[in-house]
Write a protein that holds these residues in place. Structure first.
Motif, short mmCIF file in Angstrom:
data_model
loop_
_atom_site.label_atom_id
_atom_site.label_comp_id
_atom_site.label_asym_id
_atom_site.label_seq_id
_atom_site.Cartn_x
_atom_site.Cartn_y
_atom_site.Cartn_z
N HIS A 287 0.79 -1.24 0.00
CA HIS A 287 0.00 0.00 0.00
C HIS A 287 0.83 1.28 0.00
CE1 HIS A 287 -3.94 -2.09 1.51
NE2 HIS A 287 -3.57 -2.47 0.30
N PRO A 288 1.80 1.45 0.90
CA PRO A 288 2.55 2.72 0.89
C PRO A 288 3.36 2.93 -0.39
CG PRO A 288 3.51 1.16 2.45
CD PRO A 288 2.21 0.58 2.03
N ILE A 289 3.84 1.84 -0.97
CA ILE A 289 4.60 1.95 -2.22
C ILE A 289 3.68 2.44 -3.34
CG2 ILE A 289 5.94 0.70 -3.96
CD1 ILE A 289 6.75 -1.26 -1.72
N LEU A 290 2.51 1.81 -3.45
CA LEU A 290 1.57 2.18 -4.51
C LEU A 290 1.03 3.60 -4.29
CD1 LEU A 290 -0.33 -1.20 -4.89
CD2 LEU A 290 1.19 -0.14 -6.57
N LYS A 291 0.77 3.95 -3.05
CA LYS A 291 0.26 5.28 -2.76
C LYS A 291 1.24 6.36 -3.24
CE LYS A 291 -1.61 8.13 0.99
NZ LYS A 291 -1.95 8.17 2.44
N ALA A 292 2.52 6.13 -2.99
CA ALA A 292 3.54 7.09 -3.43
C ALA A 292 3.62 7.15 -4.95
CB ALA A 292 4.89 6.70 -2.85
N ILE A 293 3.48 6.00 -5.59
CA ILE A 293 3.53 5.97 -7.06
C ILE A 293 2.32 6.68 -7.65
CG2 ILE A 293 3.38 4.44 -9.07
CD1 ILE A 293 5.02 2.39 -7.42
N PHE A 294 1.13 6.40 -7.13
CA PHE A 294 -0.09 7.03 -7.64
C PHE A 294 -0.04 8.56 -7.47
CE2 PHE A 294 -2.54 2.92 -6.40
CZ PHE A 294 -1.96 2.26 -7.48
N LYS A 295 0.61 8.99 -6.39
CA LYS A 295 0.72 10.43 -6.16
C LYS A 295 1.59 11.10 -7.20
CE LYS A 295 1.84 13.76 -2.50
NZ LYS A 295 2.32 13.93 -1.10
N GLN A 296 2.62 10.37 -7.67
CA GLN A 296 3.50 10.92 -8.68
C GLN A 296 2.90 10.84 -10.08
OE1 GLN A 296 7.40 8.92 -6.91
NE2 GLN A 296 7.92 10.37 -8.52
#
Length: 326
Positions: A287-296
């Motif tokens: 989750h935290p990895i994907l959240k950071a990617i989606f934000k970018q």
């Protein structure tokens, strides 16, 4: 019977040679290395020059046969014809001797051949522009012309013999050593590396291990080194894709993680690692990895929903909904 076919090939080549050598010759003064990995048997050629797109002119290779570097006032025919002669059964020295004997401009050529046995042959024509020379060693030959200093080929040889890593790493080390000796007297512009397998697979798309080119760059050897590292990372990615196809998500996760370690700033490498975490039900890590990617880049969020349809993302709908709302 093999000797008969070699004789036929030589005779046909002699008939064409006068016409072949009348073609224009690129002014590709440079330094290069041909080498073989004694463990894998892979064979490679790497080069740098103050000339645009040097790899298009200098580097040749064929799995199960060998590699060629042809430079100075380049006659490109040394590449394909040299490989053809070695494939017919001539060793590198025999092949090179035949070609130079039929080349009225041999005094301007600098050429190196290497075959599957690690045998090498080198030629530095007497009219190659100084500083020019070559040095052979076990499973390699280095050659250079129009260098600022005559220490380049010795430095390259020493770097290859003492460096560690795979064949690409060691050949790049040789190129870097040439640069440390000031390299080409004109400066630098392009670089290339070509590696082929020890044995042909029968599928040409599988026979080339690496084929990278830096066509025009302020620091082509440094850029080539970066691309070699990127190539390693994407090899992990490609193998991770295969593992995904085979439904081995644990293996895929490790492969994607290996790629990510090489280029942690690469969103795609981080993304596929996270997708495999989801497939392995390690939701809290993903989750935290994907959240950071989606934000970018929100496009990765759109892609995630599509993966489920392709069965590359195998998670419950409830978990997918959580991911889509990170």
């Amino acid at each position: 019977m093999q000797k008969f076919y070699i004789i036929l090939f030589v005779l046909s080549f002699q008939m064409m040679s006068a016409q072949l050598y009348k073609k224009s010759e690129p002014f590709t003064h440079t330094y290069s290395i041909v080498a073989r990995d004694s463990v894998s048997g892979e064979m490679g050629v790497a080069v740098q020059s103050h000339w645009f797109s040097v790899g298009n002119t200098v580097t040749y290779g064929k799995a199960g046969v060998g590699v060629v570097a042809t430079q100075s006032l380049v006659n490109p025919m040394y590449g394909p014809k040299g490989l053809a002669l070695m494939e017919q059964g001539l060793n590198p020295q025999q092949a090179l001797d035949f070609l130079t004997a039929n080349d009225s401009g041999e005094m301007y050529r600098q050429v190196a051949f290497l075959n599957t046995k690690g045998e090498v042959a080198s030629h530095t024509g007497r009219l190659c522009i100084d500083a020019a020379g070559h040095k052979q060693g076990k499973n390699f030959s280095v050659q250079a012309n129009m260098m600022l200093k005559n220490t380049v080929w010795d430095a390259m040889a020493n770097a290859f013999e003492t460096s560690t890593g795979n064949l690409a790493d060691r050949m790049v080390a040789a190129l870097k050593a040439a640069e440390q000796e000031k390299g080409d007297i004109r400066g630098r512009q392009s670089a290339a590396i070509l590696i082929v397998k020890a044995e042909a697979t029968g599928n040409s798309w599988e026979d080339t291990v690496m084929d990278l080119r830096v066509e025009d760059h302020d620091n082509p050897v440094a850029e080539l080194e970066r691309l070699v590292k990127m190539h390693k990372a994407y090899e992990f990615m490609n193998n991770g894709d295969v593992a995904m196809e085979e439904n081995d998500s644990n293996k895929a996760e490790q492969l994607y993680l290996s790629a990510q370690k090489l280029f942690p700033e690469n969103l795609e490498m981080r993304y596929w690692y996270a997708i495999n975490l989801l497939n392995n039900k390690e939701y809290s890590k993903a989750h935290p990895i994907l959240k950071a990617i989606f934000k970018q880049d929100n496009n990765w969020l759109t892609l995630t929903a599509r993966l489920k349809k392709s069965e590359l993302l195998v998670i419950p709908d409830s978990e997918l909904e959580k991911v889509m709302n990170l």
